[in-house]
Design a protein around this motif. Sequence first.
Motif, PDB file in Angstrom:
ATOM      1  N   GLN A  74      -5.721  -7.147  54.249  1.00 56.99           N
ATOM      2  CA  GLN A  74      -5.525  -6.363  55.474  1.00 56.99           C
ATOM      3  C   GLN A  74      -4.361  -6.873  56.304  1.00 56.99           C
ATOM      4  OE1 GLN A  74      -9.380  -6.281  57.362  1.00 56.99           O
ATOM      5  NE2 GLN A  74     -10.296  -5.121  55.675  1.00 56.99           N
ATOM      6  N   SER A  75      -3.895  -8.097  56.024  1.00 54.78           N
ATOM      7  CA  SER A  75      -2.695  -8.581  56.703  1.00 54.78           C
ATOM      8  C   SER A  75      -1.432  -7.912  56.149  1.00 54.78           C
ATOM      9  CB  SER A  75      -2.581 -10.104  56.549  1.00 54.78           C
ATOM     10  OG  SER A  75      -2.237 -10.453  55.199  1.00 54.78           O
ATOM     11  N   LEU A  76      -1.568  -7.250  54.983  1.00 54.81           N
ATOM     12  CA  LEU A  76      -0.422  -6.574  54.376  1.00 54.81           C
ATOM     13  C   LEU A  76      -0.154  -5.232  55.041  1.00 54.81           C
ATOM     14  CD1 LEU A  76      -1.264  -7.240  50.602  1.00 54.81           C
ATOM     15  CD2 LEU A  76       0.339  -8.513  52.055  1.00 54.81           C
ATOM     16  N   ASP A  77      -1.199  -4.417  55.168  1.00 51.89           N
ATOM     17  CA  ASP A  77      -1.085  -3.092  55.772  1.00 51.89           C
ATOM     18  C   ASP A  77      -2.489  -2.572  56.041  1.00 51.89           C
ATOM     19  OD1 ASP A  77      -1.885  -0.894  53.622  1.00 51.89           O
ATOM     20  OD2 ASP A  77      -0.771  -2.438  52.535  1.00 51.89           O
ATOM     21  N   PRO A  78      -2.629  -1.463  56.781  1.00 49.29           N
ATOM     22  CA  PRO A  78      -3.965  -1.003  57.174  1.00 49.29           C
ATOM     23  C   PRO A  78      -4.815  -0.453  56.031  1.00 49.29           C
ATOM     24  CG  PRO A  78      -2.252  -0.054  58.580  1.00 49.29           C
ATOM     25  CD  PRO A  78      -1.568  -0.671  57.422  1.00 49.29           C
ATOM     26  N   HIS A  79      -4.227  -0.215  54.869  1.00 49.95           N
ATOM     27  CA  HIS A  79      -4.937   0.509  53.817  1.00 49.95           C
ATOM     28  C   HIS A  79      -5.275  -0.338  52.592  1.00 49.95           C
ATOM     29  CE1 HIS A  79      -3.979   3.952  56.250  1.00 49.95           C
ATOM     30  NE2 HIS A  79      -2.695   3.706  56.140  1.00 49.95           N
ATOM     31  N   SER A  80      -4.785  -1.572  52.533  1.00 50.82           N
ATOM     32  CA  SER A  80      -5.116  -2.463  51.423  1.00 50.82           C
ATOM     33  C   SER A  80      -6.399  -3.217  51.760  1.00 50.82           C
ATOM     34  CB  SER A  80      -3.978  -3.451  51.156  1.00 50.82           C
ATOM     35  OG  SER A  80      -2.827  -2.784  50.684  1.00 50.82           O
ATOM     36  N   SER A  81      -7.298  -3.328  50.781  1.00 50.54           N
ATOM     37  CA  SER A  81      -8.564  -4.020  51.037  1.00 50.54           C
ATOM     38  C   SER A  81      -9.269  -4.313  49.722  1.00 50.54           C
ATOM     39  CB  SER A  81      -9.483  -3.176  51.937  1.00 50.54           C
ATOM     40  OG  SER A  81      -9.833  -1.960  51.300  1.00 50.54           O
ATOM     41  N   TYR A  82     -10.309  -5.146  49.826  1.00 48.70           N
ATOM     42  CA  TYR A  82     -11.176  -5.416  48.684  1.00 48.70           C
ATOM     43  C   TYR A  82     -12.344  -4.452  48.731  1.00 48.70           C
ATOM     44  CZ  TYR A  82     -14.763  -7.646  45.829  1.00 48.70           C
ATOM     45  OH  TYR A  82     -15.747  -7.874  44.913  1.00 48.70           O
ATOM     46  N   VAL A  83     -12.742  -3.930  47.578  1.00 49.61           N
ATOM     47  CA  VAL A  83     -13.861  -2.996  47.475  1.00 49.61           C
ATOM     48  C   VAL A  83     -14.962  -3.682  46.675  1.00 49.61           C
ATOM     49  CG1 VAL A  83     -14.592  -0.688  46.755  1.00 49.61           C
ATOM     50  CG2 VAL A  83     -12.221  -1.057  47.464  1.00 49.61           C
ATOM     51  N   SER A  84     -16.095  -3.902  47.306  1.00 53.59           N
ATOM     52  CA  SER A  84     -17.205  -4.578  46.628  1.00 53.59           C
ATOM     53  C   SER A  84     -17.748  -3.693  45.505  1.00 53.59           C
ATOM     54  CB  SER A  84     -18.322  -4.887  47.628  1.00 53.59           C
ATOM     55  OG  SER A  84     -18.957  -3.687  48.030  1.00 53.59           O
ATOM     56  N   PRO A  85     -18.520  -4.267  44.575  1.00 54.60           N
ATOM     57  CA  PRO A  85     -19.073  -3.442  43.488  1.00 54.60           C
ATOM     58  C   PRO A  85     -19.878  -2.255  43.982  1.00 54.60           C
ATOM     59  CG  PRO A  85     -19.298  -5.767  42.950  1.00 54.60           C
ATOM     60  CD  PRO A  85     -18.787  -5.706  44.365  1.00 54.60           C
ATOM     61  N   ASP A  86     -20.732  -2.458  45.003  1.00 55.96           N
ATOM     62  CA  ASP A  86     -21.517  -1.336  45.538  1.00 55.96           C
ATOM     63  C   ASP A  86     -20.614  -0.280  46.164  1.00 55.96           C
ATOM     64  OD1 ASP A  86     -23.858  -2.514  44.717  1.00 55.96           O
ATOM     65  OD2 ASP A  86     -24.356  -3.354  46.689  1.00 55.96           O
ATOM     66  N   ASP A  87     -19.631  -0.728  46.936  1.00 55.18           N
ATOM     67  CA  ASP A  87     -18.729   0.221  47.580  1.00 55.18           C
ATOM     68  C   ASP A  87     -17.856   0.941  46.553  1.00 55.18           C
ATOM     69  OD1 ASP A  87     -19.687  -0.398  50.097  1.00 55.18           O
ATOM     70  OD2 ASP A  87     -18.234  -2.012  50.393  1.00 55.18           O
ATOM     71  N   PHE A  88     -17.537   0.261  45.464  1.00 58.79           N
ATOM     72  CA  PHE A  88     -16.753   0.900  44.413  1.00 58.79           C
ATOM     73  C   PHE A  88     -17.531   2.054  43.789  1.00 58.79           C
ATOM     74  CE2 PHE A  88     -15.093   0.738  39.886  1.00 58.79           C
ATOM     75  CZ  PHE A  88     -13.913   1.407  40.177  1.00 58.79           C
ATOM     76  N   ARG A  89     -18.831   1.853  43.596  1.00 62.74           N
ATOM     77  CA  ARG A  89     -19.662   2.935  43.066  1.00 62.74           C
ATOM     78  C   ARG A  89     -19.743   4.086  44.068  1.00 62.74           C
ATOM     79  NH1 ARG A  89     -22.458  -1.521  40.814  1.00 62.74           N
ATOM     80  NH2 ARG A  89     -23.739  -1.776  42.683  1.00 62.74           N
ATOM     81  N   ASP A  90     -19.888   3.746  45.360  1.00 61.26           N
ATOM     82  CA  ASP A  90     -19.918   4.784  46.384  1.00 61.26           C
ATOM     83  C   ASP A  90     -18.606   5.548  46.436  1.00 61.26           C
ATOM     84  OD1 ASP A  90     -22.470   4.044  47.064  1.00 61.26           O
ATOM     85  OD2 ASP A  90     -21.874   2.838  48.806  1.00 61.26           O
ATOM     86  N   LEU A  91     -17.517   4.838  46.272  1.00 61.11           N
ATOM     87  CA  LEU A  91     -16.201   5.463  46.304  1.00 61.11           C
ATOM     88  C   LEU A  91     -16.050   6.488  45.187  1.00 61.11           C
ATOM     89  CD1 LEU A  91     -12.897   3.612  46.957  1.00 61.11           C
ATOM     90  CD2 LEU A  91     -13.047   5.067  44.960  1.00 61.11           C
ATOM     91  N   GLN A  92     -16.549   6.141  43.991  1.00 62.12           N
ATOM     92  CA  GLN A  92     -16.481   7.074  42.871  1.00 62.12           C
ATOM     93  C   GLN A  92     -17.308   8.322  43.148  1.00 62.12           C
ATOM     94  OE1 GLN A  92     -17.622   3.854  40.064  1.00 62.12           O
ATOM     95  NE2 GLN A  92     -15.975   4.641  38.798  1.00 62.12           N
ATOM     96  N   VAL A  93     -18.469   8.132  43.802  1.00 60.57           N
ATOM     97  CA  VAL A  93     -19.305   9.279  44.150  1.00 60.57           C
ATOM     98  C   VAL A  93     -18.611  10.140  45.194  1.00 60.57           C
ATOM     99  CG1 VAL A  93     -21.471   9.967  45.230  1.00 60.57           C
ATOM    100  CG2 VAL A  93     -21.464   8.135  43.532  1.00 60.57           C
ATOM    101  N   SER A  94     -17.967   9.501  46.166  1.00 58.96           N
ATOM    102  CA  SER A  94     -17.334  10.240  47.258  1.00 58.96           C
ATOM    103  C   SER A  94     -16.280  11.205  46.764  1.00 58.96           C
ATOM    104  CB  SER A  94     -16.696   9.253  48.242  1.00 58.96           C
ATOM    105  OG  SER A  94     -17.669   8.460  48.868  1.00 58.96           O
ATOM    106  N   THR A  95     -15.464  10.791  45.807  1.00 57.47           N
ATOM    107  CA  THR A  95     -14.392  11.658  45.337  1.00 57.47           C
ATOM    108  C   THR A  95     -14.908  12.815  44.499  1.00 57.47           C
ATOM    109  OG1 THR A  95     -14.019  10.239  43.402  1.00 57.47           O
ATOM    110  CG2 THR A  95     -12.710   9.799  45.374  1.00 57.47           C
ATOM    111  N   SER A  96     -16.152  12.739  44.035  1.00 54.76           N
ATOM    112  CA  SER A  96     -16.711  13.853  43.268  1.00 54.76           C
ATOM    113  C   SER A  96     -17.192  14.966  44.175  1.00 54.76           C
ATOM    114  CB  SER A  96     -17.877  13.366  42.395  1.00 54.76           C
ATOM    115  OG  SER A  96     -18.986  13.015  43.199  1.00 54.76           O
ATOM    116  N   GLY A  97     -17.253  14.698  45.494  1.00 55.27           N
ATOM    117  CA  GLY A  97     -17.568  15.739  46.455  1.00 55.27           C
ATOM    118  C   GLY A  97     -19.009  15.792  46.903  1.00 55.27           C
ATOM    119  N   GLU A  98     -19.843  14.785  46.571  1.00 49.99           N
ATOM    120  CA  GLU A  98     -21.246  14.816  46.991  1.00 49.99           C
ATOM    121  C   GLU A  98     -21.731  13.397  47.245  1.00 49.99           C
ATOM    122  OE1 GLU A  98     -25.498  16.035  45.014  1.00 49.99           O
ATOM    123  OE2 GLU A  98     -23.827  17.401  44.758  1.00 49.99           O
ATOM    124  N   TYR A  99     -22.302  13.152  48.416  1.00 50.41           N
ATOM    125  CA  TYR A  99     -22.813  11.832  48.750  1.00 50.41           C
ATOM    126  C   TYR A  99     -23.754  11.967  49.935  1.00 50.41           C
ATOM    127  CZ  TYR A  99     -19.285  12.039  52.410  1.00 50.41           C
ATOM    128  OH  TYR A  99     -18.530  12.433  53.476  1.00 50.41           O
TER     129      TYR A  99
END
Length: 441
Positions: A74-99
Amino acid sequence: MKYVLPTLGTIAAISLFAFSSSNQTAIAVERPSYDETFQQLELFADVLARVRSDYVVDVNDGELIEDAINGMLQSLDPHSSYVSPDDFRDLQVSTSGEYGGLGMEVTTEEGFVKVIAPIDDTPAKRAGVKAGDYITEIEGETIMGVSLNDAVKRMRGKPGEPITITVARENEEPLEITMVREVIKRQVVKYEIKDGIGYIRISQFNEKASEGLAEAVAGLKKEIGGKIPGIVLDLRGNPGGLLDQSIKVSSAFLDGGEVVSTRGRTSSDTERYNGERGELAKGIPLIVLIDGASASASEIVAGAVQDRGRGLVMGMTSFGKGSVQSVIPLRGGRDGALRLTTQRYYTPSGRSIQGTGIDPDIYVSAVPDDGKEQKMRREADLPNTIPNENEDGEDASEDTKAEIVMDYPPEGFEIEDDYQLQKAIELLKNGNYSQKLAEAG
């Protein structure tokens, strides 16, 4: 596959960039020596060990390391970050359009959770949550300083469960809003005929956006019974999404040709993305509506339409997120993922909109003129934002913008009546569209 992520929202997209050997060489030259790097890693290990042994309470090593990784990114820019395993799974669900959840895009700003935009037909939208709201409490507990991921986790839950959040708005007392969680099924594209003109709204560029647009155009043609006299494409409050979807949506109005290009840290790291041939809405007059919450993939579409002279862009200057994030799975996602800014994107004419946004051809305000400057927080206002660079590598200047002529709603106009949309429909119907398009070009 490559994607453009929204404005640090909870809804994000997944992509994997392959770094060329030439990039690896360039990076190796700029990095400090391995000896120096190992010394710094030893320092980190020493600090971690001292915290484990001497801190006033027990600590969780995993959480400390995760926070350290996030601090670095986050010291690099506002959009770079680490995504935990749980959040990574949520992220995949989010882009499919249902959560599951409340249905709003959020970001962090100076330690606060800020609403980018509520999603249409969700608990947040129906309860009156607005873009620009700051969420200060969840169920009576402050979330100031809480990470974005933790805040999102607290707001998500089983469908049917109520939740109360406290929001702060400028010049208003804190407001408690109670909602009931739902499974968020995003109907990202809606359409209807308004005063004889086709109206299409795209609320986010997930996997269903281009398919929904095709259905909308077909539906409008069927309802009108022939050629559509004009289309208003509403991208206001659209925080972005998948890069490939922005290209496919642009293809509906452009008969091939360049839609966007991306450029990385070296001149060789440039890719150009062209639209598909076979313009879906060929010859139909087009106005694209944008505002300060239109970001990322929305700006790609608006910029392509504007640069290619295919239609008019109306509304307010967009958010200005002109960077591309790669979401790189770590050990196949078992260790989460790395969201890293790797490129900027450019409109067909070569404009970088990073930090500056897309300026509309016709400025129209959604609210009456109160004599005060109406300024939304935009990409350029975020901490550690990546600067805009023109082709010479110099920072772009606001002074280069032409003088703005703003059209305001008349005094007493109801915001719910949507002045921007009314002006777009009026222009498509009064015969001045072609003249305005020629002037914009």
